[in-house]
Design a protein around this motif. Structure first.
Motif, PDB file in Angstrom:
ATOM      1  N   SER A 187       0.817  -1.203   0.000  1.00  0.00           N
ATOM      2  CA  SER A 187       0.000   0.000   0.000  1.00  0.00           C
ATOM      3  C   SER A 187       0.856   1.261   0.000  1.00  0.00           C
ATOM      4  O   SER A 187       0.684   2.137  -0.856  1.00  0.00           O
ATOM      5  N   SER A 188       1.806   1.357   0.953  1.00  0.00           N
ATOM      6  CA  SER A 188       2.621   2.566   1.025  1.00  0.00           C
ATOM      7  C   SER A 188       3.902   2.316   1.796  1.00  0.00           C
ATOM      8  O   SER A 188       4.016   1.333   2.540  1.00  0.00           O
ATOM      9  N   ARG A 202       7.447   9.646   0.933  1.00  0.00           N
ATOM     10  CA  ARG A 202       6.389   8.635   0.986  1.00  0.00           C
ATOM     11  C   ARG A 202       6.220   8.039  -0.406  1.00  0.00           C
ATOM     12  O   ARG A 202       6.078   8.768  -1.394  1.00  0.00           O
ATOM     13  N   VAL A 203       6.234   6.713  -0.481  1.00  0.00           N
ATOM     14  CA  VAL A 203       6.020   5.982  -1.735  1.00  0.00           C
ATOM     15  C   VAL A 203       4.622   5.386  -1.701  1.00  0.00           C
ATOM     16  O   VAL A 203       4.224   4.770  -0.710  1.00  0.00           O
ATOM     17  N   GLU A 204       3.883   5.560  -2.794  1.00  0.00           N
ATOM     18  CA  GLU A 204       2.533   4.995  -2.869  1.00  0.00           C
ATOM     19  C   GLU A 204       2.156   4.783  -4.328  1.00  0.00           C
ATOM     20  O   GLU A 204       2.829   5.294  -5.240  1.00  0.00           O
ATOM     21  N   LEU A 205       1.074   4.059  -4.547  1.00  0.00           N
ATOM     22  CA  LEU A 205       0.586   3.843  -5.905  1.00  0.00           C
ATOM     23  C   LEU A 205      -0.218   5.056  -6.346  1.00  0.00           C
ATOM     24  O   LEU A 205      -1.048   5.580  -5.581  1.00  0.00           O
ATOM     25  N   ASP A 206       0.012   5.497  -7.593  1.00  0.00           N
ATOM     26  CA  ASP A 206      -0.774   6.622  -8.094  1.00  0.00           C
ATOM     27  C   ASP A 206      -2.059   6.121  -8.743  1.00  0.00           C
ATOM     28  O   ASP A 206      -2.371   4.924  -8.701  1.00  0.00           O
ATOM     29  N   ASP A 207      -2.789   7.019  -9.355  1.00  0.00           N
ATOM     30  CA  ASP A 207      -4.079   6.649  -9.956  1.00  0.00           C
ATOM     31  C   ASP A 207      -3.924   5.662 -11.104  1.00  0.00           C
ATOM     32  O   ASP A 207      -4.877   4.974 -11.476  1.00  0.00           O
ATOM     33  N   ILE A 213       6.532   8.837  -5.764  1.00  0.00           N
ATOM     34  CA  ILE A 213       6.858   9.521  -4.515  1.00  0.00           C
ATOM     35  C   ILE A 213       5.982  10.769  -4.415  1.00  0.00           C
ATOM     36  O   ILE A 213       5.961  11.607  -5.338  1.00  0.00           O
ATOM     37  N   ARG A 214       5.265  10.859  -3.306  1.00  0.00           N
ATOM     38  CA  ARG A 214       4.368  11.993  -3.124  1.00  0.00           C
ATOM     39  C   ARG A 214       5.178  13.298  -3.191  1.00  0.00           C
ATOM     40  O   ARG A 214       6.212  13.424  -2.552  1.00  0.00           O
ATOM     41  N   GLY A 215       4.647  14.255  -3.973  1.00  0.00           N
ATOM     42  CA  GLY A 215       5.306  15.541  -4.120  1.00  0.00           C
ATOM     43  C   GLY A 215       6.351  15.571  -5.206  1.00  0.00           C
ATOM     44  O   GLY A 215       6.954  16.629  -5.458  1.00  0.00           O
TER      45      GLY A 215
END
Length: 321
Positions: A187-188, A202-207, A213-215
Protein backbone atom coordinates in the motif's frame (compact mmCIF):
# COMPACT_ATOMS: atom_id res chain seq x y z
CA UNK A 1 56.55 -91.33 16.56
CA UNK A 2 56.56 -89.53 19.88
CA UNK A 3 57.30 -86.18 18.15
CA UNK A 4 54.57 -86.80 15.57
CA UNK A 5 52.06 -87.47 18.37
CA UNK A 6 53.02 -84.20 20.09
CA UNK A 7 52.64 -82.29 16.83
CA UNK A 8 49.11 -83.71 16.34
CA UNK A 9 48.16 -82.70 19.90
CA UNK A 10 49.47 -79.20 19.32
CA UNK A 11 47.54 -78.93 16.04
CA UNK A 12 44.32 -80.08 17.74
CA UNK A 13 44.87 -77.55 20.54
CA UNK A 14 45.51 -74.77 18.01
CA UNK A 15 42.35 -75.57 16.04
CA UNK A 16 40.32 -75.65 19.28
CA UNK A 17 41.80 -72.29 20.32
CA UNK A 18 41.02 -70.74 16.96
CA UNK A 19 37.43 -72.01 17.06
CA UNK A 20 37.00 -70.70 20.60
CA UNK A 21 38.41 -67.30 19.62
CA UNK A 22 36.18 -67.08 16.56
CA UNK A 23 33.17 -67.97 18.68
CA UNK A 24 33.96 -65.29 21.23
CA UNK A 25 34.46 -62.67 18.53
CA UNK A 26 31.13 -63.60 16.96
CA UNK A 27 29.31 -63.39 20.28
CA UNK A 28 30.96 -60.09 21.14
CA UNK A 29 30.15 -58.60 17.76
CA UNK A 30 26.52 -59.56 18.23
CA UNK A 31 26.47 -57.93 21.65
CA UNK A 32 28.12 -54.68 20.51
CA UNK A 33 26.22 -54.22 17.28
CA UNK A 34 22.68 -55.51 17.70
CA UNK A 35 20.22 -55.14 14.87
CA UNK A 36 18.70 -51.66 15.12
CA UNK A 37 15.45 -50.56 13.51
CA UNK A 38 16.57 -47.62 11.36
CA UNK A 39 12.98 -46.33 11.27
CA UNK A 40 12.62 -46.27 15.05
CA UNK A 41 12.13 -42.49 15.10
CA UNK A 42 10.28 -42.26 11.77
CA UNK A 43 6.82 -43.44 12.76
CA UNK A 44 4.96 -40.26 11.77
CA UNK A 45 3.78 -39.48 8.23
CA UNK A 46 5.65 -36.21 7.77
CA UNK A 47 3.47 -35.18 4.82
CA UNK A 48 0.57 -34.68 7.24
CA UNK A 49 2.47 -32.86 10.01
CA UNK A 50 1.30 -29.25 10.32
CA UNK A 51 2.59 -28.46 13.81
CA UNK A 52 5.78 -29.17 15.77
CA UNK A 53 6.24 -28.25 19.43
CA UNK A 54 9.74 -28.10 20.91
CA UNK A 55 9.63 -28.01 24.71
CA UNK A 56 12.67 -27.66 27.01
CA UNK A 57 13.60 -26.20 30.37
CA UNK A 58 14.04 -22.83 28.61
CA UNK A 59 10.44 -22.81 27.37
CA UNK A 60 8.35 -23.99 24.44
CA UNK A 61 8.49 -23.11 20.75
CA UNK A 62 5.53 -23.82 18.50
CA UNK A 63 5.99 -24.14 14.76
CA UNK A 64 2.66 -24.26 12.96
CA UNK A 65 1.59 -24.19 9.33
CA UNK A 66 -1.05 -21.50 8.85
CA UNK A 67 -2.22 -22.70 5.45
CA UNK A 68 0.21 -20.57 3.45
CA UNK A 69 3.33 -20.42 5.62
CA UNK A 70 4.91 -21.69 8.83
CA UNK A 71 4.62 -19.44 11.88
CA UNK A 72 6.67 -19.26 15.09
CA UNK A 73 4.62 -19.06 18.31
CA UNK A 74 1.86 -17.48 16.22
CA UNK A 75 3.92 -14.25 16.17
CA UNK A 76 6.48 -14.44 13.37
CA UNK A 77 6.88 -15.99 9.96
CA UNK A 78 9.28 -18.93 10.16
CA UNK A 79 12.47 -19.18 8.13
CA UNK A 80 11.52 -21.57 5.34
CA UNK A 81 15.08 -22.85 5.09
CA UNK A 82 15.11 -23.81 8.77
CA UNK A 83 11.77 -25.61 8.40
CA UNK A 84 13.26 -27.57 5.50
CA UNK A 85 16.26 -28.54 7.66
CA UNK A 86 13.91 -29.65 10.45
CA UNK A 87 11.95 -32.01 8.21
CA UNK A 88 15.10 -33.26 6.48
CA UNK A 89 16.45 -34.18 9.92
CA UNK A 90 13.22 -35.96 10.85
CA UNK A 91 13.37 -37.93 7.58
CA UNK A 92 17.06 -38.84 7.64
CA UNK A 93 18.08 -39.26 11.31
CA UNK A 94 18.76 -42.90 12.15
CA UNK A 95 19.62 -44.66 15.42
CA UNK A 96 23.10 -46.15 15.20
CA UNK A 97 23.02 -48.17 18.40
CA UNK A 98 21.56 -48.06 21.91
CA UNK A 99 23.52 -46.11 24.50
CA UNK A 100 25.82 -48.36 26.57
CA UNK A 101 23.90 -50.08 29.36
CA UNK A 102 26.08 -48.43 32.01
CA UNK A 103 25.04 -44.96 30.73
CA UNK A 104 21.41 -45.50 29.85
CA UNK A 105 19.91 -44.29 33.13
CA UNK A 106 22.05 -41.15 33.37
CA UNK A 107 21.52 -40.16 29.74
CA UNK A 108 17.78 -40.86 29.94
CA UNK A 109 17.54 -38.60 32.99
CA UNK A 110 19.56 -35.90 31.26
CA UNK A 111 17.39 -36.02 28.15
CA UNK A 112 14.23 -35.54 30.20
CA UNK A 113 15.70 -32.70 32.29
CA UNK A 114 17.96 -30.92 29.80
CA UNK A 115 16.93 -32.16 26.38
CA UNK A 116 14.11 -31.11 24.06
CA UNK A 117 10.76 -32.87 23.96
CA UNK A 118 9.77 -33.01 20.28
CA UNK A 119 6.06 -33.39 19.57
CA UNK A 120 4.76 -33.89 16.03
CA UNK A 121 1.13 -32.98 15.48
CA UNK A 122 -1.23 -33.59 12.56
CA UNK A 123 -4.60 -31.87 12.52
CA UNK A 124 -4.46 -31.23 16.25
CA UNK A 125 -3.60 -34.85 17.11
CA UNK A 126 -0.21 -35.93 18.46
CA UNK A 127 1.39 -38.46 16.14
CA UNK A 128 4.86 -38.80 17.69
CA UNK A 129 6.83 -37.72 20.75
CA UNK A 130 10.52 -38.19 21.52
CA UNK A 131 13.38 -36.47 23.36
CA UNK A 132 16.44 -35.07 21.60
CA UNK A 133 19.71 -33.91 23.12
CA UNK A 134 23.41 -34.56 23.23
CA UNK A 135 26.65 -34.64 25.14
CA UNK A 136 28.29 -31.53 26.53
CA UNK A 137 30.55 -31.05 23.49
CA UNK A 138 27.57 -31.37 21.11
CA UNK A 139 29.36 -34.06 19.12
CA UNK A 140 27.04 -36.96 19.86
CA UNK A 141 23.25 -36.80 19.62
CA UNK A 142 20.71 -38.92 21.47
CA UNK A 143 17.04 -39.60 20.77
CA UNK A 144 14.73 -41.38 23.19
CA UNK A 145 11.07 -42.17 23.37
CA UNK A 146 9.48 -41.49 26.78
CA UNK A 147 10.32 -44.29 29.19
CA UNK A 148 12.41 -46.21 26.67
CA UNK A 149 16.10 -46.74 25.84
CA UNK A 150 18.10 -43.76 24.51
CA UNK A 151 19.91 -44.24 21.20
CA UNK A 152 22.90 -42.60 19.58
CA UNK A 153 21.54 -40.98 16.43
CA UNK A 154 23.28 -39.80 13.26
CA UNK A 155 22.44 -38.71 9.74
CA UNK A 156 24.22 -41.18 7.46
CA UNK A 157 26.89 -39.52 5.35
CA UNK A 158 27.05 -36.31 7.39
CA UNK A 159 29.23 -35.28 10.34
CA UNK A 160 26.66 -33.08 12.06
CA UNK A 161 25.22 -32.72 15.54
CA UNK A 162 21.82 -34.21 14.72
CA UNK A 163 19.96 -32.79 17.75
CA UNK A 164 21.11 -29.22 17.09
CA UNK A 165 18.10 -28.20 14.99
CA UNK A 166 15.73 -29.02 17.87
CA UNK A 167 17.66 -26.87 20.34
CA UNK A 168 17.01 -23.55 18.57
CA UNK A 169 14.99 -21.00 20.52
CA UNK A 170 12.06 -19.08 19.04
CA UNK A 171 14.22 -16.38 17.49
CA UNK A 172 16.37 -19.02 15.84
CA UNK A 173 13.35 -20.14 13.80
CA UNK A 174 12.24 -16.67 12.82
CA UNK A 175 12.45 -15.50 9.22
CA UNK A 176 15.36 -13.15 8.60
CA UNK A 177 13.28 -10.93 6.32
CA UNK A 178 12.31 -7.69 8.07
CA UNK A 179 9.30 -6.70 5.98
CA UNK A 180 6.96 -9.67 5.81
CA UNK A 181 4.75 -8.63 2.92
CA UNK A 182 4.44 -9.22 -0.80
CA UNK A 183 4.15 -6.53 -3.45
CA UNK A 184 0.64 -7.59 -4.45
CA UNK A 185 -0.49 -6.34 -1.02
CA UNK A 186 1.73 -3.24 -0.93
CA UNK A 187 0.00 0.00 0.00
CA UNK A 188 2.62 2.57 1.02
CA UNK A 189 6.12 3.19 2.36
CA UNK A 190 7.23 6.08 4.54
CA UNK A 191 10.89 6.92 5.23
CA UNK A 192 11.82 9.49 7.88
CA UNK A 193 15.07 11.03 9.10
CA UNK A 194 14.48 12.67 12.50
CA UNK A 195 16.00 16.14 12.46
CA UNK A 196 16.15 16.11 8.64
CA UNK A 197 12.48 16.21 7.73
CA UNK A 198 13.05 17.35 4.14
CA UNK A 199 14.97 14.14 3.43
CA UNK A 200 11.93 11.99 4.20
CA UNK A 201 9.48 10.76 1.58
CA UNK A 202 6.39 8.63 0.99
CA UNK A 203 6.02 5.98 -1.74
CA UNK A 204 2.53 4.99 -2.87
CA UNK A 205 0.59 3.84 -5.91
CA UNK A 206 -0.77 6.62 -8.09
CA UNK A 207 -4.08 6.65 -9.96
CA UNK A 208 -2.48 4.66 -12.78
CA UNK A 209 -1.14 2.00 -10.38
CA UNK A 210 2.47 3.12 -10.71
CA UNK A 211 4.80 3.49 -7.75
CA UNK A 212 5.59 7.11 -7.15
CA UNK A 213 6.86 9.52 -4.52
CA UNK A 214 4.37 11.99 -3.12
CA UNK A 215 5.31 15.54 -4.12
CA UNK A 216 7.56 14.37 -6.94
CA UNK A 217 6.03 14.20 -10.41
CA UNK A 218 6.33 10.86 -12.17
CA UNK A 219 8.26 12.41 -15.06
CA UNK A 220 10.73 13.82 -12.54
CA UNK A 221 11.18 10.48 -10.78
CA UNK A 222 14.03 8.10 -11.55
CA UNK A 223 11.85 4.99 -11.62
CA UNK A 224 14.83 2.63 -11.93
CA UNK A 225 16.24 3.95 -8.66
CA UNK A 226 12.83 3.74 -7.01
CA UNK A 227 12.24 0.16 -8.13
CA UNK A 228 15.71 -0.89 -6.95
CA UNK A 229 15.02 0.79 -3.64
CA UNK A 230 11.73 -1.07 -3.15
CA UNK A 231 13.42 -4.35 -4.06
CA UNK A 232 16.12 -3.69 -1.45
CA UNK A 233 13.42 -3.04 1.17
CA UNK A 234 11.62 -6.28 0.39
CA UNK A 235 14.86 -8.31 0.53
CA UNK A 236 16.35 -6.76 3.69
CA UNK A 237 17.41 -9.42 6.21
CA UNK A 238 18.76 -9.24 9.73
CA UNK A 239 22.16 -10.64 10.51
CA UNK A 240 21.14 -11.80 13.98
CA UNK A 241 18.25 -11.18 16.37
CA UNK A 242 19.17 -9.84 19.80
CA UNK A 243 17.96 -10.75 23.28
CA UNK A 244 16.34 -7.78 25.07
CA UNK A 245 18.69 -6.05 27.54
CA UNK A 246 18.88 -2.83 29.62
CA UNK A 247 21.43 -1.47 27.13
CA UNK A 248 19.01 -1.94 24.24
CA UNK A 249 16.17 -0.42 26.28
CA UNK A 250 18.32 2.67 26.80
CA UNK A 251 19.22 2.81 23.13
CA UNK A 252 15.54 2.65 22.24
CA UNK A 253 14.90 5.91 24.13
CA UNK A 254 17.16 7.79 21.73
CA UNK A 255 15.96 9.32 18.49
CA UNK A 256 16.57 6.89 15.63
CA UNK A 257 18.90 7.70 12.80
CA UNK A 258 16.36 6.41 10.31
CA UNK A 259 12.76 5.15 10.38
CA UNK A 260 10.88 3.25 7.72
CA UNK A 261 7.28 1.99 7.72
CA UNK A 262 5.64 -0.24 5.14
CA UNK A 263 1.88 -0.81 5.09
CA UNK A 264 -0.09 -3.44 3.21
CA UNK A 265 -3.60 -3.08 1.82
CA UNK A 266 -5.01 -4.61 5.00
CA UNK A 267 -3.52 -1.81 7.10
CA UNK A 268 -0.81 -3.92 8.73
CA UNK A 269 2.33 -1.86 9.39
CA UNK A 270 5.91 -3.18 9.35
CA UNK A 271 8.48 -0.84 10.85
CA UNK A 272 12.24 -0.56 11.27
CA UNK A 273 14.08 1.99 13.40
CA UNK A 274 17.81 2.24 12.88
CA UNK A 275 19.98 3.61 15.67
CA UNK A 276 23.47 5.15 15.48
CA UNK A 277 26.17 2.52 15.75
CA UNK A 278 28.98 2.73 18.25
CA UNK A 279 32.67 2.47 17.49
CA UNK A 280 34.81 0.09 19.47
CA UNK A 281 37.10 1.99 21.82
CA UNK A 282 39.24 -1.12 22.30
CA UNK A 283 40.41 -1.24 18.71
CA UNK A 284 43.03 1.12 17.40
CA UNK A 285 41.26 1.26 14.06
CA UNK A 286 37.96 2.20 15.73
CA UNK A 287 36.26 -0.30 13.49
CA UNK A 288 32.48 0.17 13.27
CA UNK A 289 30.35 -2.54 14.82
CA UNK A 290 27.19 -3.71 12.99
CA UNK A 291 24.15 -1.45 13.02
CA UNK A 292 21.38 -2.01 15.54
CA UNK A 293 17.71 -1.84 14.56
CA UNK A 294 14.35 -2.29 16.24
CA UNK A 295 11.66 -4.12 14.27
CA UNK A 296 7.97 -3.34 14.78
CA UNK A 297 8.85 -1.36 17.90
CA UNK A 298 9.77 -4.40 19.97
CA UNK A 299 12.35 -6.76 18.48
CA UNK A 300 16.05 -5.91 18.26
CA UNK A 301 18.42 -7.13 15.57
CA UNK A 302 21.91 -6.57 14.20
CA UNK A 303 22.31 -5.55 10.55
CA UNK A 304 25.25 -5.43 8.20
CA UNK A 305 26.00 -1.85 7.24
CA UNK A 306 26.36 -2.86 3.60
CA UNK A 307 22.78 -4.22 3.58
CA UNK A 308 21.39 -0.88 4.77
CA UNK A 309 23.30 1.55 2.59
CA UNK A 310 20.82 1.25 -0.28
CA UNK A 311 17.91 1.99 2.09
CA UNK A 312 19.27 5.15 3.69
CA UNK A 313 18.50 7.48 0.80
CA UNK A 314 16.96 10.97 0.91
CA UNK A 315 14.04 12.08 -1.24
CA UNK A 316 16.38 13.98 -3.59
CA UNK A 317 18.08 10.70 -4.50
CA UNK A 318 15.05 9.68 -6.61
CA UNK A 319 14.84 12.91 -8.60
CA UNK A 320 16.12 13.03 -12.17
CA UNK A 321 17.24 16.62 -11.69
Amino acid sequence: MMQEKKNKQRLISLVALLLATAGMLWLNSRGEAPTVNKDLFKTADLTTINEVVLRSAAGATQLKFSGSQWRVNDRFDADRGMIDVLFATLRQAEPRRPVAVSQQDSIATKLVKEGVEVTLISGGEKTDVFYAGGNRQKTQAYFMRPGETPYIVTIPGYRVYTAGIFELDGQGWRSRYVFGFNWRNFSSLVAQYPGKETAGFRVELDDHQYFGIRGLALEQTDTAKLNNYLDAVSLLQVQEYQTPSPALDSLGKMAPLFFIEVKDVGGTAYTLELFPFRRSSNEASAKAVPLIGRIDGRDWAVFRESDLLSLIQPKAFFSKE
